[in-house]
Design a protein around this motif. Sequence first.
Motif, PDB file in Angstrom:
ATOM      1  N   PRO A 250       0.820  -1.222   0.000  1.00 23.50           N
ATOM      2  CA  PRO A 250       0.000   0.000   0.000  1.00 23.50           C
ATOM      3  C   PRO A 250       0.848   1.264   0.000  1.00 23.50           C
ATOM      4  O   PRO A 250       2.010   1.254   0.401  1.00 23.50           O
ATOM      5  N   GLU A 251       0.214   2.356  -0.428  1.00 25.39           N
ATOM      6  CA  GLU A 251       0.878   3.671  -0.386  1.00 25.39           C
ATOM      7  C   GLU A 251       0.894   4.190   1.058  1.00 25.39           C
ATOM      8  O   GLU A 251       1.784   4.944   1.433  1.00 25.39           O
ATOM      9  N   LEU A 252      -0.118   3.810   1.845  1.00 24.22           N
ATOM     10  CA  LEU A 252      -0.186   4.280   3.235  1.00 24.22           C
ATOM     11  C   LEU A 252       0.930   3.613   4.034  1.00 24.22           C
ATOM     12  O   LEU A 252       0.862   2.418   4.337  1.00 24.22           O
ATOM     13  N   ASN A 253       1.915   4.405   4.372  1.00 25.25           N
ATOM     14  CA  ASN A 253       3.131   3.872   4.973  1.00 25.25           C
ATOM     15  C   ASN A 253       2.882   3.136   6.298  1.00 25.25           C
ATOM     16  O   ASN A 253       3.505   2.123   6.592  1.00 25.25           O
ATOM     17  N   HIS A 254       1.914   3.625   7.091  1.00 21.56           N
ATOM     18  CA  HIS A 254       1.623   2.994   8.386  1.00 21.56           C
ATOM     19  C   HIS A 254       1.243   1.531   8.223  1.00 21.56           C
ATOM     20  O   HIS A 254       1.422   0.730   9.123  1.00 21.56           O
ATOM     21  N   PHE A 255       0.653   1.204   7.091  1.00 26.15           N
ATOM     22  CA  PHE A 255       0.123  -0.143   6.889  1.00 26.15           C
ATOM     23  C   PHE A 255       1.054  -1.016   6.070  1.00 26.15           C
ATOM     24  O   PHE A 255       0.629  -2.038   5.535  1.00 26.15           O
ATOM     25  N   SER A 256       2.301  -0.624   5.943  1.00 18.37           N
ATOM     26  CA  SER A 256       3.212  -1.411   5.109  1.00 18.37           C
ATOM     27  C   SER A 256       4.369  -1.961   5.930  1.00 18.37           C
ATOM     28  O   SER A 256       4.896  -1.287   6.817  1.00 18.37           O
ATOM     29  N   ARG A 257       4.785  -3.175   5.616  1.00 16.81           N
ATOM     30  CA  ARG A 257       5.963  -3.751   6.256  1.00 16.81           C
ATOM     31  C   ARG A 257       7.235  -3.325   5.528  1.00 16.81           C
ATOM     32  O   ARG A 257       8.332  -3.685   5.916  1.00 16.81           O
ATOM     33  N   TYR A 258       7.062  -2.586   4.412  1.00 16.60           N
ATOM     34  CA  TYR A 258       8.217  -2.244   3.564  1.00 16.60           C
ATOM     35  C   TYR A 258       8.292  -0.734   3.391  1.00 16.60           C
ATOM     36  O   TYR A 258       7.303  -0.029   3.486  1.00 16.60           O
ATOM     37  N   LYS A 259       9.482  -0.265   3.101  1.00 22.66           N
ATOM     38  CA  LYS A 259       9.661   1.169   2.813  1.00 22.66           C
ATOM     39  C   LYS A 259      10.614   1.267   1.625  1.00 22.66           C
ATOM     40  O   LYS A 259      11.352   0.314   1.327  1.00 22.66           O
ATOM     41  N   LYS A 260      10.607   2.431   0.988  1.00 25.48           N
ATOM     42  CA  LYS A 260      11.496   2.610  -0.161  1.00 25.48           C
ATOM     43  C   LYS A 260      12.848   3.127   0.322  1.00 25.48           C
ATOM     44  O   LYS A 260      12.913   4.011   1.182  1.00 25.48           O
ATOM     45  N   ASN A 261      13.926   2.566  -0.237  1.00 23.95           N
ATOM     46  CA  ASN A 261      15.259   3.065   0.115  1.00 23.95           C
ATOM     47  C   ASN A 261      15.634   4.222  -0.819  1.00 23.95           C
ATOM     48  O   ASN A 261      14.817   4.655  -1.644  1.00 23.95           O
ATOM     49  N   SER A 262      16.862   4.713  -0.698  1.00 21.93           N
ATOM     50  CA  SER A 262      17.248   5.905  -1.481  1.00 21.93           C
ATOM     51  C   SER A 262      17.226   5.639  -2.982  1.00 21.93           C
ATOM     52  O   SER A 262      17.103   6.556  -3.782  1.00 21.93           O
ATOM     53  N   GLU A 263      17.317   4.356  -3.363  1.00 25.62           N
ATOM     54  CA  GLU A 263      17.234   4.035  -4.805  1.00 25.62           C
ATOM     55  C   GLU A 263      15.796   3.794  -5.266  1.00 25.62           C
ATOM     56  O   GLU A 263      15.557   3.396  -6.407  1.00 25.62           O
ATOM     57  N   GLY A 264      14.857   3.973  -4.354  1.00 26.89           N
ATOM     58  CA  GLY A 264      13.453   3.792  -4.721  1.00 26.89           C
ATOM     59  C   GLY A 264      13.015   2.337  -4.723  1.00 26.89           C
ATOM     60  O   GLY A 264      11.944   2.007  -5.244  1.00 26.89           O
ATOM     61  N   GLN A 265      13.823   1.465  -4.108  1.00 26.37           N
ATOM     62  CA  GLN A 265      13.429   0.044  -4.048  1.00 26.37           C
ATOM     63  C   GLN A 265      12.843  -0.281  -2.672  1.00 26.37           C
ATOM     64  O   GLN A 265      13.308   0.265  -1.661  1.00 26.37           O
ATOM     65  N   TYR A 266      11.867  -1.195  -2.691  1.00 24.48           N
ATOM     66  CA  TYR A 266      11.274  -1.599  -1.420  1.00 24.48           C
ATOM     67  C   TYR A 266      12.249  -2.475  -0.632  1.00 24.48           C
ATOM     68  O   TYR A 266      12.861  -3.400  -1.188  1.00 24.48           O
TER      69      TYR A 266
END
Length: 349
Positions: A250-266
């Motif tokens: 999901p786009e909603l960060n609170h509901f995600s186990r993943y985040k994007k790093n500086s290269e834009g990868q999850y």
Amino acid sequence: MLYFYILMRRFQFNDTRNLLSKLSVRRGWNALKVYSSFYLSRMTGKPIQWGYPISVSFEPTTSCNLRCPECPSGLRAFSRPTGMLEQSFFEKTIDEIHKDLLYLIFYFQGEPYLNPGFLDMVRYASDKKIYTATSTNAHYLNDKNAKKTVESGLDRLIISIDGTTQDVYEQYRVGGKLSKVVEGAANIVKWKKELKSKTPLVVFQFLVVKPNEHQVDDIRQLADEVGVDDVWYKTAQVYDYQNDPNQLIPELNHFSRYKKNSEGQYVPKNKLSNHCWKLWHANVITWDGLVVPCCFDKDAMHQLGNMKMQSFREIWNNENYRQFRKELMSGRRNIDICSNCSEGVKVWG
Ligand code: SF4
């Protein structure tokens, strides 16, 4: 608003009181031993285990009626066999472990209600004063099963409902019918009232994925209309999170186990510290008796023992278990299942 919801699971007084009512002196003492072993292990860096599991998940079946995209049961992707937990084996195991066991989850993979003996097994565990919980897609909660569920003594019923409209719901619950889920939940609510029962606690579990994230508010309204006790949001595990082929993160960060790093990868949010409360206080038994470390080992790749050949007490501290605990404490990210799991991460679910 959303964040508020994440933090605010309603405090369920009756449920907490019910859980505490199952706590005997022996279960309390065992929990203390497990808790102290866990913290002593973290302090010394050595895997110590003095107690027995506080919580066990028992798999009623690997069969499922739905085809959810991130579920090996739904995708028929298991290498292990499909089958049903037998009541005699279940009872034998419960007889062995019930004195220390506080919490029993009737769920691993598959849909529990497909096992015809499921509610009889709940009754058996309930009679031993174990807190019982299950998770269902609610397609089999017809009037008869709903009545039997309440009568079985089940303490917690988690209903997976990942959308408030059919078109959204079926994007993750492939093959499912939202109207059946709502009807099934309403049947349980009705029978709780009819039988004047405080149990089970009925929870709508909403797995937040990209296709349904715009409905996170609507599910609360639906829950209130049906009369269920609470809504719990769950974050999704995505196996191939780098590519996310099913577009679920999901786009909603609170509901995600993943985040994007500086290269834009999850990348996983989890720092993957070398400890795991879940491994210390719980474990999973498959329908055919394999003991695996936790619910992330869906295909039973890390078999620690076989209950059809050994007692639970032999398995819990055998060489396989000791080795697995040791490996986790020395390098969790090197264990396949442990490198993409939510244990220790501060997100919901
Ligand atoms: S997968 Fe996660 S929960 Fe399971 S043993 Fe590894 S770290 Fe613990």
